[in-house]
Design an enzyme around this catalytic site. Structure first.
Site, PDB file in Angstrom:
ATOM      1  N   HIS A 127       0.830  -1.203   0.000  1.00  0.00           N
ATOM      2  CA  HIS A 127       0.000   0.000   0.000  1.00  0.00           C
ATOM      3  C   HIS A 127       0.866   1.256   0.000  1.00  0.00           C
ATOM      4  O   HIS A 127       2.062   1.212   0.292  1.00  0.00           O
ATOM      5  CB  HIS A 127      -0.927   0.022   1.216  1.00  0.00           C
ATOM      6  CG  HIS A 127      -0.210   0.111   2.535  1.00  0.00           C
ATOM      7  ND1 HIS A 127       0.467  -0.958   3.090  1.00  0.00           N
ATOM      8  CD2 HIS A 127      -0.055   1.144   3.404  1.00  0.00           C
ATOM      9  CE1 HIS A 127       1.008  -0.598   4.246  1.00  0.00           C
ATOM     10  NE2 HIS A 127       0.715   0.683   4.463  1.00  0.00           N
ATOM     11  N   ASP A 129       0.619   4.954   1.955  1.00  0.00           N
ATOM     12  CA  ASP A 129      -0.071   5.400   3.167  1.00  0.00           C
ATOM     13  C   ASP A 129      -1.245   6.324   2.848  1.00  0.00           C
ATOM     14  O   ASP A 129      -1.127   7.260   2.047  1.00  0.00           O
ATOM     15  CB  ASP A 129       0.909   6.119   4.106  1.00  0.00           C
ATOM     16  CG  ASP A 129       1.760   5.152   4.914  1.00  0.00           C
ATOM     17  OD1 ASP A 129       1.386   3.967   5.005  1.00  0.00           O
ATOM     18  OD2 ASP A 129       2.804   5.584   5.451  1.00  0.00           O
ATOM     19  N   HIS A 277       4.772   0.228   0.145  1.00  0.00           N
ATOM     20  CA  HIS A 277       5.466  -0.647   1.077  1.00  0.00           C
ATOM     21  C   HIS A 277       4.530  -1.736   1.586  1.00  0.00           C
ATOM     22  O   HIS A 277       3.312  -1.632   1.467  1.00  0.00           O
ATOM     23  CB  HIS A 277       6.060   0.147   2.248  1.00  0.00           C
ATOM     24  CG  HIS A 277       5.045   0.753   3.158  1.00  0.00           C
ATOM     25  ND1 HIS A 277       4.317   1.883   2.829  1.00  0.00           N
ATOM     26  CD2 HIS A 277       4.625   0.392   4.399  1.00  0.00           C
ATOM     27  CE1 HIS A 277       3.505   2.200   3.820  1.00  0.00           C
ATOM     28  NE2 HIS A 277       3.668   1.305   4.778  1.00  0.00           N
ATOM     29  N   ARG A 294       5.266   5.621  14.168  1.00  0.00           N
ATOM     30  CA  ARG A 294       5.275   6.303  12.874  1.00  0.00           C
ATOM     31  C   ARG A 294       4.811   7.741  13.009  1.00  0.00           C
ATOM     32  O   ARG A 294       3.872   8.031  13.756  1.00  0.00           O
ATOM     33  CB  ARG A 294       4.358   5.581  11.884  1.00  0.00           C
ATOM     34  CG  ARG A 294       4.513   6.048  10.453  1.00  0.00           C
ATOM     35  CD  ARG A 294       3.363   5.573   9.572  1.00  0.00           C
ATOM     36  NE  ARG A 294       2.138   6.325   9.833  1.00  0.00           N
ATOM     37  CZ  ARG A 294       0.984   6.119   9.191  1.00  0.00           C
ATOM     38  NH1 ARG A 294       0.899   5.162   8.288  1.00  0.00           N
ATOM     39  NH2 ARG A 294      -0.075   6.856   9.468  1.00  0.00           N
TER      40      ARG A 294
END
Length: 322
Positions: A127, A129, A277, A294
Site C-alpha cells: 500500500h 499510506d 510498502h 510512525r
C-alpha cells in the site's frame, strides 16, 4: 529517474553523511549522523538528496525520544495527526504506535466489508499510506521501538520504476484515468471510537489520478492501493479489475523492491509520494513482540499528467495539527 539513471549518475558529493545503496533501484543506508540532535541545513540537505535519489533511506542505532522523533520529522514539513482514523499517543498525537497484536486483530476483520464491496485481491499488504484521503502524507517516518531478532521485515517498491517498466501503449492508456480510493474493509470492520481531538473517523473516499506526477521531481508514477482503490472511473467492472490487477503486478515486481531487516533503534524514511510498502510481511506467522512508531508529514493534492487534481468525495482532508 530510472535505475539506469541511478547507475550512471555521478554520486552526490556527500560530505556530512555516508550513503550506501542497498539496490540499484531503491534504498540506501545512511550513516555518520545522530538524529537525536538538531540537524544543520547542509546535513539535512544531504539527507533530502539521498531520499530523492534512493526513495527510501535507512538509519541504524538511533536513540530517539518521542520529542526527538518529532523534531527530526519536522525537517520534512508540518506533522500530521497520527492517522485519519486511529488516534496517536495521548501525549504525542502525531505518533502512531503499531504493535504486532494489531495485525493479528486485522486478520479477524479481513472479511468485514461495507455493503457492495467485494474482497480485494491478496497483494500481501502492499500500500501507499492513507490514500483514502485526498491529500495523503508526503513522507512517512518509522522508528523501531521493540524489534525481535528475526521476522517483521518491511518491503518497499519504487513506483516511478513500476510506471516506467510499462509499455508506452499502457502508459498512454492510464495517464488520463482516475480511480476511487476508500477506507479499507479493515477500517470498516473496526469499532470507530470518538477521537479525543474531535476529528471525524470516516468513512473517507477520494478520487485520485491513476498516474501521479511527483510534485518535486516531475516524474510519473503509478498511484494505486490494493484493498483501498475500489475501481477505475469510466471502465466496466471487469475492465477495471483486470487493469488494476495488471498494475498491482507491476508495483509488486521483485526488481523494483528493497527488503529492510529491522534492528532495535532503526529508523526508516520514505517518500510516500513515490513509494509503496508492505510490512511486517510475515505477521500471519508472527508470535514475537514487535512495536514501531510512525509519524507523517503533510502532503498536497496529487496531480495527474493531464492536470487532474485529487479531490475528496467523502470525509475531510488530512490537515496538520493546529
Amino acid at each position: 529517474m530510472s535505475a539506469t539513471d541511478i547507475l550512471e549518475r555521478p554520486r552526490a558529493d556527500y560530505r556530512r553523511i555516508t550513503v550506501e545503496p542497498v539496490t540499484p533501484v531503491i534504498g540506501a543506508e545512511i550513516g555518520n549522523v545522530d538524529l537525536s540532535q538538531p540537524l544543520d541545513p547542509r546535513t539535512f540537505n544531504e539527507i533530502r538528496e539521498a531520499i530523492r535519489q534512493y526513495r527510501v533511506i535507512f538509519f541504524r542505532d538511533q536513540q530517539l525520544s518521542n520529542d526527538a522523533l518529532k523534531a527530526f520529522g519536522r525537517n520534512f514539513g508540518p506533522l500530521t495527526p497520527a492517522h485519519p482514523i486511529a488516534e496517536g499517543l495521548e501525549d504525542h498525537p502525531e505518533i502512531w504506535e503499531r504493535t504486532i497484536d494489531e495485525y493479528r486483530v486485522r486478520r479477524t476483520h479481513n472479511d468485514t466489508l461495507p455493503p457492495g464491496r467485494t474482497p480485494p485481491r491478496d497483494y500481501k499488504g502492499w500500500h501507499i499510506d492513507i490514500t483514502f484521503v485526498a491529500n495523503p502524507n508526503a513522507y512517512s517516518i518509522l522508528y523501531g521501538v521493540e524489534i525481535p531478532p528475526y521476522g517483521g521485515d518491511t518491503l518497499f517498491a519504487n513506483l516511478v520504476e513500476a510506471y516506467r517498466g510499462l509499455s508506452p501503449q499502457i502508459q498512454n492508456l492510464i495517464d488520463g484515468l482516475q480511480a476511487v480510493h476508500r477506507t479499507s474493509g479493515y477500517d470498516f470492520g473496526r469499532e470507530r471510537k470518538p477521537r479525543r481531538d474531535g476529528r471525524a473517523t470516516g468513512p473517507f473516499v477520494s478520487l485520485h489520478p491513476l498516474v501521479r506526477v511527483h510534485p518535486e521531481t516531475g516524474e510519473k508514477l503509478l498511484f494505486l492501493n490494493p484493498g483501498t482503490t475500489s475501481h477505475i472511473v469510466g471502465l466496466k467492472e471487469r475492465e477495471s479489475q483486470a487493469l488494476l490487477d495488471l498494475l498491482y503486478g507491476e508495483v509488486t515486481r521483485p526488481e523494483y523492491q528493497v527488503r529492510f531487516h529491522w534492528r532495535p533503534k532503526s529508523l526508516v524514511v520514505w517518500d510516500n509520494q513515490a513509494v509503496a510498502h508492505a510490512g511486517p510481511i510475515d505477521y500471519a506467522h508472527f508470535e514475537l513482540p514487535r512495536a514501531v512508531r510512525r509519524i507523517t508529514t503533510a502532503g498536497e493534492l496529487p496531480k495527474g499528467p493531464d492536470g487532474f487534481t485529487s479531490r475528496p468525495l467523502e470525509g475531510d482532508l488530512f490537515n496538520v495539527l493546529g
